[in-house]
Each structure stands twice: as structure tokens, then as C-alpha cells.
Design an enzyme around this catalytic site. Structure first.
Site, PDB file in Angstrom:
ATOM      1  N   HIS A  11     -73.233  -0.060 -40.740  1.00 10.68           N
ATOM      2  CA  HIS A  11     -74.156  -0.989 -39.895  1.00 10.68           C
ATOM      3  C   HIS A  11     -73.769  -2.451 -40.356  1.00 10.68           C
ATOM      4  O   HIS A  11     -73.304  -2.837 -41.479  1.00 10.68           O
ATOM      5  CB  HIS A  11     -75.741  -0.882 -40.171  1.00 10.68           C
ATOM      6  CG  HIS A  11     -76.363  -1.125 -41.416  1.00 10.68           C
ATOM      7  ND1 HIS A  11     -76.762  -2.299 -42.071  1.00 10.68           N
ATOM      8  CD2 HIS A  11     -76.788  -0.264 -42.341  1.00 10.68           C
ATOM      9  CE1 HIS A  11     -76.896  -2.384 -43.282  1.00 10.68           C
ATOM     10  NE2 HIS A  11     -76.964  -0.818 -43.514  1.00 10.68           N
ATOM     11  N   ARG A  56     -81.078  -0.182 -37.712  1.00 10.09           N
ATOM     12  CA  ARG A  56     -79.850  -1.079 -38.025  1.00 10.09           C
ATOM     13  C   ARG A  56     -78.735  -0.296 -37.794  1.00 10.09           C
ATOM     14  O   ARG A  56     -77.527  -0.749 -37.462  1.00 10.09           O
ATOM     15  CB  ARG A  56     -79.984  -1.557 -39.262  1.00 10.09           C
ATOM     16  CG  ARG A  56     -79.892  -0.612 -40.698  1.00 10.09           C
ATOM     17  CD  ARG A  56     -80.346  -1.329 -41.900  1.00 10.09           C
ATOM     18  NE  ARG A  56     -80.253  -0.578 -43.111  1.00 10.09           N
ATOM     19  CZ  ARG A  56     -81.363   0.124 -43.419  1.00 10.09           C
ATOM     20  NH1 ARG A  56     -82.690  -0.159 -42.918  1.00 10.09           N
ATOM     21  NH2 ARG A  56     -81.196   0.805 -44.815  1.00 10.09           N
ATOM     22  N   GLU A  80     -80.452   5.911 -45.291  1.00  7.96           N
ATOM     23  CA  GLU A  80     -80.139   5.207 -46.779  1.00  7.96           C
ATOM     24  C   GLU A  80     -80.846   5.618 -47.826  1.00  7.96           C
ATOM     25  O   GLU A  80     -82.124   6.211 -47.798  1.00  7.96           O
ATOM     26  CB  GLU A  80     -80.324   3.747 -46.542  1.00  7.96           C
ATOM     27  CG  GLU A  80     -79.785   2.724 -47.869  1.00  7.96           C
ATOM     28  CD  GLU A  80     -78.276   2.973 -48.354  1.00  7.96           C
ATOM     29  OE1 GLU A  80     -77.926   4.049 -48.847  1.00  7.96           O
ATOM     30  OE2 GLU A  80     -77.678   2.258 -48.135  1.00  7.96           O
TER      31      GLU A  80
END
Length: 199
Positions: A11, A56, A80
Site C-alpha cells: 500500500h 489502506r 499486517e
């Protein structure tokens, strides 16, 4: 022989800039959107997009899938790593509040986990499970995966045989970085190779 081409794109810059973000769900900044648009070429051809569920990644993935009229899959395994109490803090703030914790993490991320965070070994297993699932399910297609720096590091460590304790410091994965993998499956087995990595 079945050949699968997988492009991984991190991203762009999120709102709030550089920090330990993990599961903090900030959207892309204006700069981040520009970085992502610049990372995509008109002659890029994908059959399908797979995205992290984080804003994101997902919001750009949704727009691109709509523009290109291709399917989008969202996979929670590609989010993440969780940084626990460090989330929302810059590296400087982590050092101020937690002393040598940051150095210990960079030097030995296998055995040192941020307070309340996700162990790197658990993160690695989660990411590879998700990545392999899509590699198998979408075999023979051209796949775009929009995800995170940590996710890309885990995938490349797996493909290249990089020791997990070197995976966070072994190579740069800046915003909107692109990596291309090729997976060849035949009667002789599965051969995976890194074709390009463009920080």
C-alpha cells in the site's frame, strides 16, 4: 506446465505517515493514493485481485477491481502483523517509552515480540497459509496482491529461503513497492522464483 504470475504491491502512505501501524486501520493519504496510481501501469494485465482487509489496501483494491472489471477477494490472513502497544507510535516514541525494546526486536524478532503484539512466527504461518491458498486456488492466472510491507517480507522470505530472523531487515519494501513472483507447476513439482523487486 501451469504458470502463475503474482504481483505483490505494498500500500501507499497512510494518513498519519510513518509509524508502527499494524492493525490500526488508517486509510491512504492523498500522497498514498498518488503512489498507488503511479505504481499501476496501463499495460498491466491481471485476472484477479487479492487484498488485505485493511483500508489502506482494500479501498484502492476495490477501485482498481471496478475499473478493470476483475474479481476482488479480501483475505484476513494477509493483514499486517499486530504490533500491540507500539501501534500508532513512531520509532522514536517507542524508544522513548520502551527503552531498548525496538533494538531487541530488530536484532531478534523471532524471540522478542512487542508488548501485546503478534509473534513473528505466528505472523509468518498466517501469511504463508493465506498466500499458498490463493496460489493454489488461482493457479494459472495473473494475480495482483495488495498488502503490507510485513506480508511481502514473509512471502519473499518463504520463496527465497531467507531465515525468518533476517526477514524484517534483509530488504527494503517502501510504500507502493512492487514484487513479481512466478510459480511454475509441473509433474516435476512446484518451482517459485522472484522475477523482480522494485523498491
Amino acid at each position: 506446465m501451469t504458470t502463475t504470475v503474482i504481483d505483490l504491491i505494498r500500500h501507499g502512505e497512510p494518513v498519519g505517515g510513518q509509524m508502527f501501524r499494524g492493525s490500526k486501520d488508517d486509510p491512504l493519504s492523498i500522497t498514498g493514493w498518488q503512489q498507488m496510481v503511479a505504481a499501476i501501469n496501463m499495460d498491466d494485465r491481471w485476472d484477479v485481485i487479492v487484498s488485505s482487509p485493511m483500508a489502506r489496501c482494500r479501498r484502492f483494491a476495490e477501485q482498481l477491481a471496478e475499473q478493470r472489471e476483475i474479481p476482488l477477494h479480501v483475505d484476513d490472513d494477509l493483514r499486517e502483523i499486530g504490533f500491540g502497544e507500539w501501534e500508532g507510535l513512531t520509532a522514536e516514541q517507542v524508544q522513548q517509552r520502551y527503552g531498548d525494546h525496538l533494538n531487541r526486536f530488530w536484532q531478534d524478532s523471532i524471540n522478542f515480540t512487542p508488548p501485546g503484539g503478534e509473534a513473528v512466527t505466528d505472523f509468518y504461518q498466517r501469511v504463508i497459509l493465506g498466500f499458498d491458498r490463493w496460489q493454489d486456488r488461482l493457479a494459472g492466472q495473473r494475480i495482483l496482491v495488495i498488502c503490507h510491507g510485513g506480508v511481502i517480507r514473509m512471502v519473499l522470505a518463504n520463496v527465497l529461503g531467507i531465515a525468518l530472523d533476517k526477514s524484517f531487515t534483509g530488504f527494503a519494501v517502501p510504500y507502493a513497492c512492487r514484487s513479481r513472483l512466478q510459480v511454475d507447476q509441473s509433474e516435476f513439482g512446484v518451482f517459485r522464483s522472484l522475477i523482480s523487486h522494485q523498491p
